[in-house]
Design an enzyme around this catalytic site. Sequence first.
Site, PDB file in Angstrom:
ATOM      1  N   TYR B 101     -33.665  -9.547 -38.477  1.00  0.00           N
ATOM      2  CA  TYR B 101     -32.394  -8.585 -38.250  1.00  0.00           C
ATOM      3  C   TYR B 101     -31.914  -8.549 -39.565  1.00  0.00           C
ATOM      4  CZ  TYR B 101     -27.531  -7.415 -37.093  1.00  0.00           C
ATOM      5  OH  TYR B 101     -26.546  -7.428 -36.875  1.00  0.00           O
ATOM      6  N   GLU B 189     -27.608  -0.363 -38.411  1.00  0.00           N
ATOM      7  CA  GLU B 189     -28.352  -2.490 -37.612  1.00  0.00           C
ATOM      8  C   GLU B 189     -30.214  -1.917 -37.555  1.00  0.00           C
ATOM      9  OE1 GLU B 189     -26.818  -5.251 -35.101  1.00  0.00           O
ATOM     10  OE2 GLU B 189     -28.105  -4.299 -34.308  1.00  0.00           O
TER      11      GLU B 189
END
Lengths: 294, 380
Positions: B101, B189
């Site tokens: 992530y 993101e």
Amino acid sequence: MSIFLDENTKVIYQGLTGSTGRYYGNLNKEYGTQVVAGTHPKKAGTDVDGIPIYASVAEAAEATGATATCIFIPAAGVQGAVLEAAAAGMELVVCITEGVPAQDEAYFYNKLKAEYPGTRLLGPNCPGLISPGKANVGITAGHIAKPGGPVGIVSRSGTLTYQALYELQQKDIGVTTCVGIGGDPVPGTSFIDCLEAFEADPDTKAVMMIGEIGGSAEEEAAEYIKNHMTKPISSYIAGVTAPPGKKMGHAGAIVSGGKGTASAKMEALEDAGVRVGQNPTEAGELMADIVAGL
Amino acid sequence: MDLLEYQGKQFFATYGIPVSDGEATSDVEEAVAIADRVGYPVVVKAQVHTGGRGKAGGVKLAENADEAREHASNILGLDIKGHIVNIIWVEHASDIAEEYYASFTLDRSAKKHLGMLSAEGGVEIETVAEENPDAIAKIHINPVDGLSEAQCRAWVEAANLNPQATEGAIDILMKLYTAYVEGDADLCEINPLILKPTGEVHALDAKVSLDSNAIYEHPEYAQYDATQPRDDRETAAHEKGLQYVGLDGSVGVIANGAGLAMSTLDVVNQVGGSPANFLDIGGGANADVMAGALEVINDDQNVKAIFINIFGGITRGEEVANGIIEAMSRVKLDSPIVIRLDGTNAEEGRAILKPHLSDRLMMEDTMLSAAAKAVELAGK
């Protein structure tokens, strides 16, 4: 006394030559603010309704002894205007302009902290501040504020700031200074900065604090209040019923990931001993009750 | 302004971040053509502004043209949490060794940029943050200084990714930071950021939110406006330049200022009602803006009563009152209006409204009593 601004503060208006700057510059001057100059790189030597225009903040400050500026410049020019004012040694920079990109705000906030620690920035996207009866810098309607004290107001929302001033005026309660810090993601002046100044101001005996959903500024303020404030506070937080993830007009007014909800903020403030109203009127009534007990 | 996945991937690609080869389309046969071009297996992904696409059947793997056609046809038109799929993205499927992530966003509290990197990718970062906060390596970046490669390297090392991924991750994160800053993003993101069995690091997803205040610096962002999730009411309001958010209740709300508008929703709720919308008409409250606001609210079939809550600051009460009267003469309204007018020259404004009062236009002294009246009317 008042905080940040009084009748002796000399103020330069960056953007006085524009229609909005001229309108509010004149209103502020009528109120009693020392509006001593405007700036425009190409209009030096001219004037706006008798207020002289200089090419830069530095020149205007040199000529007039001003220590503050108020910015009415379109968003694209705000970063340059803020940094120019700070470099010219201004102690107070009030930025009314809305729609400034958050990346710009984060940049000049940190630039000021590192290189111009003597400059206090208020805003962007704020109504400004008013020390009733002394001076008014920004877009607050001066006549809805009762001069004197004992209450100081700090607010993240424009219209609710006016609402708060008006509620107190209706109850014949005076205000030392009312500071609108604005609802943007990176406000130059925080709740805590204002609370600290109100705590130190002998004429301010109580503080009204108006917050809204989004971010964690109210929670941080609650922590500060718990540890540092002796003066009583009433508060109101707008946006109890705002749905998560939706922007409510302000960049600041958004709840995401369950953070920054109105109820979390209210709880934190109550836990810090703040008396929290369910609507602006109730917060005003709570303040009247506090003032009656002073 | 939230981008769809494919827009985010195209945004990333302009900054040199490796993303899967693919294309967006609204047509089944075109989807098959794209699949043929990028090479099987492919993933067909619904492009909607909501999570949980996989669970809803909006993400499917296709091994050949027939499967690609079947999935494209099933996914187009699918309803995912109220969002109808009009666009699909078809990309070459990637082999995945590990999922990470990575993101950049503004930490409003620290007033600095926050980078987050975790070896536990593919799941909601909020879940990781809650259950295993140590699994997230964080870095605060001063916008004045920017992100140096040395800082980035230390950050990647702190995240304990597979050592094979280190160089690729640094390269992507440096580019992602540039995209975040130069692109005026609120959020960039990548979840998951993948390590392929062959050792390359690659952005398998893209979640990008751009700062709508920065559009003047990026005229090309105007293209994203067309795919913003808006219902019919919100579209109409957006075209009129109004700050409007649609809600589910029966009391239409008009107020000046975002704070007062939010506060008005709160008060409507407190007295037992349910607001149909958030609508901030700003400071001016002139007849044009008021008429536009009334039109949008009147077109909302759920609205049974309208609550206009105005606090005059610089704008005087008589200007507000005249604006309301003028607007009402232009718009034929189905629902009654309750007005609360306070602030500067409120007395004068109320005097102007008085001769117009009827069972279609009522006036109350306070926010609370006006809300109660509007809720009562909406309930009838």
